[in-house]
Design a protein around this motif. Structure first.
Motif, mmCIF file in Angstrom:
data_model
loop_
_atom_site.group_PDB
_atom_site.id
_atom_site.type_symbol
_atom_site.label_atom_id
_atom_site.label_comp_id
_atom_site.label_asym_id
_atom_site.label_seq_id
_atom_site.Cartn_x
_atom_site.Cartn_y
_atom_site.Cartn_z
ATOM 1 N N ASP A 212 -6.121 1.531 5.587
ATOM 2 C CA ASP A 212 -5.766 2.669 4.746
ATOM 3 C C ASP A 212 -6.289 3.975 5.331
ATOM 4 N N ARG A 213 -5.983 5.074 4.675
ATOM 5 C CA ARG A 213 -6.348 6.393 5.216
ATOM 6 C C ARG A 213 -7.858 6.632 5.230
ATOM 7 N N ASP A 214 -8.619 5.794 4.531
ATOM 8 C CA ASP A 214 -10.077 5.904 4.548
ATOM 9 C C ASP A 214 -10.712 4.947 5.540
ATOM 10 N N GLY A 215 -9.889 4.192 6.276
ATOM 11 C CA GLY A 215 -10.397 3.294 7.298
ATOM 12 C C GLY A 215 -10.710 1.884 6.821
ATOM 13 N N TYR A 216 -10.382 1.552 5.570
ATOM 14 C CA TYR A 216 -10.640 0.213 5.058
ATOM 15 C C TYR A 216 -9.505 -0.737 5.451
ATOM 16 N N ARG B 297 1.417 4.191 -3.161
ATOM 17 C CA ARG B 297 1.333 5.654 -3.013
ATOM 18 C C ARG B 297 2.569 6.350 -3.567
ATOM 19 N N TYR C 261 0.840 -1.199 0.000
ATOM 20 C CA TYR C 261 0.000 0.000 0.000
ATOM 21 C C TYR C 261 0.881 1.258 0.000
ATOM 22 N N ASP C 262 1.943 1.257 0.822
ATOM 23 C CA ASP C 262 2.872 2.391 0.846
ATOM 24 C C ASP C 262 3.526 2.589 -0.521
#
Length: 115
Positions: free
Chosen positions: A89-93, A59, A55-56
């Motif tokens: 993730d930054r959206d909470g998923y 980005r 994930y990092d």
């Protein structure tokens, strides 16, 4: 009759817009480059700071991280371990079974110590 002003134009060639040459480095090329070489350099720089998840790396513009990691291991001699983790993730998923890559050794550092 065809209108000559509606003639199709060709896109400029890679050379005309400054493609990545063999002698260019990451600092000379765009940090947003999607070339494999630039992606591998970004991965190594990021892994030197801390372990990075897929994930990092996404980005950072690296969308095929497993392929680039395999190249770094097989072709360039880097020792990189993969662990599976759950990332939020930054959206909470939740992203279960996300790869976490850790740089264990750099072949360039080993050469520098011995020579």
């Amino acid at each position: 009759m065809k209108n000559p002003s509606l003639k199709k134009r060709k896109a400029p060639t890679v050379g005309a817009v400054g493609g990545l040459g063999k002698n260019r480095t990451l600092s000379q090329s765009s940090l947003k480059s999607t070339a494999k070489e630039a992606q591998r350099e970004r991965i190594i720089e990021a892994l030197k700071l801390r372990p990075q998840s897929s994930y990092d790396l996404r980005r950072l513009g690296i969308y095929q991280a497993p392929a680039r990691i395999k190249e770094l291991r097989d072709k360039f001699g880097f020792s990189i371990t993969t662990s599976l983790v759950t990332v939020v993730d930054r959206d909470g998923y939740l992203h279960p079974r996300c790869a976490l890559y850790t740089l264990n050794s750099d072949p360039g550092q080993a050469r520098g110590r011995n020579g």
